[in-house]
Design a protein around this motif. Sequence first.
Motif, PDB file in Angstrom:
ATOM      1  N   UNK A  89       0.959  -1.105   0.118  1.00 22.14           N
ATOM      2  CA  UNK A  89       0.070  -0.138   0.146  1.00 22.14           C
ATOM      3  C   UNK A  89       0.946   1.317   0.019  1.00 22.14           C
ATOM      4  N   UNK A  90       1.929   1.357   0.895  1.00 18.99           N
ATOM      5  CA  UNK A  90       2.912   2.441   0.731  1.00 18.99           C
ATOM      6  C   UNK A  90       3.651   2.666  -0.475  1.00 18.99           C
ATOM      7  N   UNK A  91       3.913   1.461  -1.318  1.00 18.76           N
ATOM      8  CA  UNK A  91       4.419   1.614  -2.745  1.00 18.76           C
ATOM      9  C   UNK A  91       3.165   2.164  -3.649  1.00 18.76           C
ATOM     10  N   UNK A  92       2.077   1.476  -3.407  1.00 23.58           N
ATOM     11  CA  UNK A  92       0.878   2.316  -4.372  1.00 23.58           C
ATOM     12  C   UNK A  92       0.760   3.772  -4.299  1.00 23.58           C
ATOM     13  N   UNK A  93       0.968   4.411  -2.814  1.00 26.00           N
ATOM     14  CA  UNK A  93       0.687   5.701  -2.814  1.00 26.00           C
ATOM     15  C   UNK A  93       1.848   6.500  -3.255  1.00 26.00           C
ATOM     16  N   UNK A  94       2.730   5.747  -3.696  1.00 23.05           N
ATOM     17  CA  UNK A  94       4.091   6.715  -4.261  1.00 23.05           C
ATOM     18  C   UNK A  94       3.604   7.422  -5.209  1.00 23.05           C
ATOM     19  N   UNK A  95       3.927   8.985  -5.627  1.00 22.62           N
ATOM     20  CA  UNK A  95       3.762   9.522  -6.660  1.00 22.62           C
ATOM     21  C   UNK A  95       4.447   8.768  -7.891  1.00 22.62           C
ATOM     22  N   UNK A  96       3.785   8.850  -8.955  1.00 20.54           N
ATOM     23  CA  UNK A  96       4.356   8.493 -10.204  1.00 20.54           C
ATOM     24  C   UNK A  96       5.910   8.752 -10.555  1.00 20.54           C
ATOM     25  N   UNK A  97       6.167   9.967 -10.005  1.00 22.63           N
ATOM     26  CA  UNK A  97       7.416  10.411 -10.212  1.00 22.63           C
ATOM     27  C   UNK A  97       8.486   9.421  -9.613  1.00 22.63           C
ATOM     28  N   UNK A  98       8.176   8.949  -8.472  1.00 24.44           N
ATOM     29  CA  UNK A  98       9.088   8.016  -7.780  1.00 24.44           C
ATOM     30  C   UNK A  98       9.337   6.958  -8.634  1.00 24.44           C
ATOM     31  N   UNK A  99       8.421   6.299  -9.284  1.00 28.77           N
ATOM     32  CA  UNK A  99       8.796   5.456 -10.207  1.00 28.77           C
ATOM     33  C   UNK A  99       9.575   5.585 -11.478  1.00 28.77           C
ATOM     34  N   UNK A 100       9.689   6.785 -11.878  1.00 25.65           N
ATOM     35  CA  UNK A 100      10.447   6.850 -12.791  1.00 25.65           C
ATOM     36  C   UNK A 100      11.942   7.452 -12.277  1.00 25.65           C
ATOM     37  N   UNK A 101      11.906   8.354 -11.149  1.00 26.82           N
ATOM     38  CA  UNK A 101      13.266   8.781 -10.662  1.00 26.82           C
ATOM     39  C   UNK A 101      13.987   8.007  -9.947  1.00 26.82           C
ATOM     40  N   UNK A 102      13.326   6.803  -9.294  1.00 26.36           N
ATOM     41  CA  UNK A 102      14.109   5.740  -8.796  1.00 26.36           C
ATOM     42  C   UNK A 102      13.609   4.410  -8.687  1.00 26.36           C
ATOM     43  N   UNK A 103      13.520   3.752  -9.996  1.00 28.45           N
ATOM     44  CA  UNK A 103      13.165   2.356 -10.515  1.00 28.45           C
ATOM     45  C   UNK A 103      13.926   1.402  -9.455  1.00 28.45           C
ATOM     46  N   UNK A 104      15.036   1.671  -9.209  1.00 30.31           N
ATOM     47  CA  UNK A 104      15.791   0.903  -8.589  1.00 30.31           C
ATOM     48  C   UNK A 104      15.588   0.574  -7.152  1.00 30.31           C
ATOM     49  N   UNK A 105      15.046   1.629  -6.435  1.00 25.90           N
ATOM     50  CA  UNK A 105      14.620   1.678  -5.084  1.00 25.90           C
ATOM     51  C   UNK A 105      13.153   0.926  -5.025  1.00 25.90           C
ATOM     52  N   UNK A 106      12.329   1.173  -5.967  1.00 24.39           N
ATOM     53  CA  UNK A 106      11.107   0.386  -6.048  1.00 24.39           C
ATOM     54  C   UNK A 106      11.097  -1.171  -6.284  1.00 24.39           C
ATOM     55  N   UNK A 107      12.060  -1.223  -7.092  1.00 18.75           N
ATOM     56  CA  UNK A 107      12.484  -2.787  -7.526  1.00 18.75           C
ATOM     57  C   UNK A 107      12.982  -3.444  -6.430  1.00 18.75           C
ATOM     58  N   UNK A 108      13.942  -2.912  -5.267  1.00 20.80           N
ATOM     59  CA  UNK A 108      14.407  -3.364  -4.221  1.00 20.80           C
ATOM     60  C   UNK A 108      13.426  -3.666  -3.315  1.00 20.80           C
ATOM     61  N   UNK A 109      12.476  -2.657  -3.253  1.00 23.00           N
ATOM     62  CA  UNK A 109      11.186  -2.781  -2.285  1.00 23.00           C
ATOM     63  C   UNK A 109      10.426  -4.023  -2.635  1.00 23.00           C
ATOM     64  N   UNK A 110      10.099  -4.334  -3.937  1.00 19.90           N
ATOM     65  CA  UNK A 110       9.387  -5.308  -4.349  1.00 19.90           C
ATOM     66  C   UNK A 110      10.093  -6.626  -4.072  1.00 19.90           C
ATOM     67  N   UNK A 111      11.444  -6.735  -4.215  1.00 20.61           N
ATOM     68  CA  UNK A 111      12.052  -7.834  -4.202  1.00 20.61           C
ATOM     69  C   UNK A 111      12.143  -8.300  -2.708  1.00 20.61           C
ATOM     70  N   UNK A 112      12.099  -7.232  -1.794  1.00 19.15           N
ATOM     71  CA  UNK A 112      12.087  -7.599  -0.378  1.00 19.15           C
ATOM     72  C   UNK A 112      10.846  -8.117   0.003  1.00 19.15           C
ATOM     73  N   UNK A 113       9.860  -7.684  -0.737  1.00 19.44           N
ATOM     74  CA  UNK A 113       8.422  -8.091  -0.538  1.00 19.44           C
ATOM     75  C   UNK A 113       8.346  -9.581  -1.019  1.00 19.44           C
TER      76      UNK A 113
END
Length: 132
Positions: A89-113
């Motif tokens: 839910x935290x990831x889903x609430x991130x602004x769209x820019x976060x996905x474009x600006x730091x895809x590595x961080x998002x990918x890492x969070x998803x890998x942790x999940x």
Amino acid sequence: MEKLAEVALLLDIYGGLLTPRQRDVLDLYYNYDLSLAEIAEMHNISRQGVYDLIKRGEQALYALDKKLNYYRRWTAFEDGINGVIQELECICKLPDESFAESPGEIKQRLMNIRQRLMDLGDTWIGRLEHGV
């Protein structure tokens, strides 16, 4: 309220191991919220008899869980799943820019999940297979 939910869940897990009368009385008391008098009338026994059946049934449920630990494992599993849901839910609430600006961080969070889910599954299945 917590004991009510705990005993109701223990009854769901271990109810089949109780006597039919214990299981029925506990079900009526915890799941259908009937009074001792109502249950006594249904079973044609005294309120004290119903009370004794409930106490013996509760003791049996807690004794079974002490040996098998499914309730503790189930609640730990639920807590782990709830943690994963919160993180998603935290990831889903991130602004769209976060996905474009730091895809590595998002990918890492998803890998942790993903790893947390795998650990939860392995732990639950491993414990069940080994009877721990």
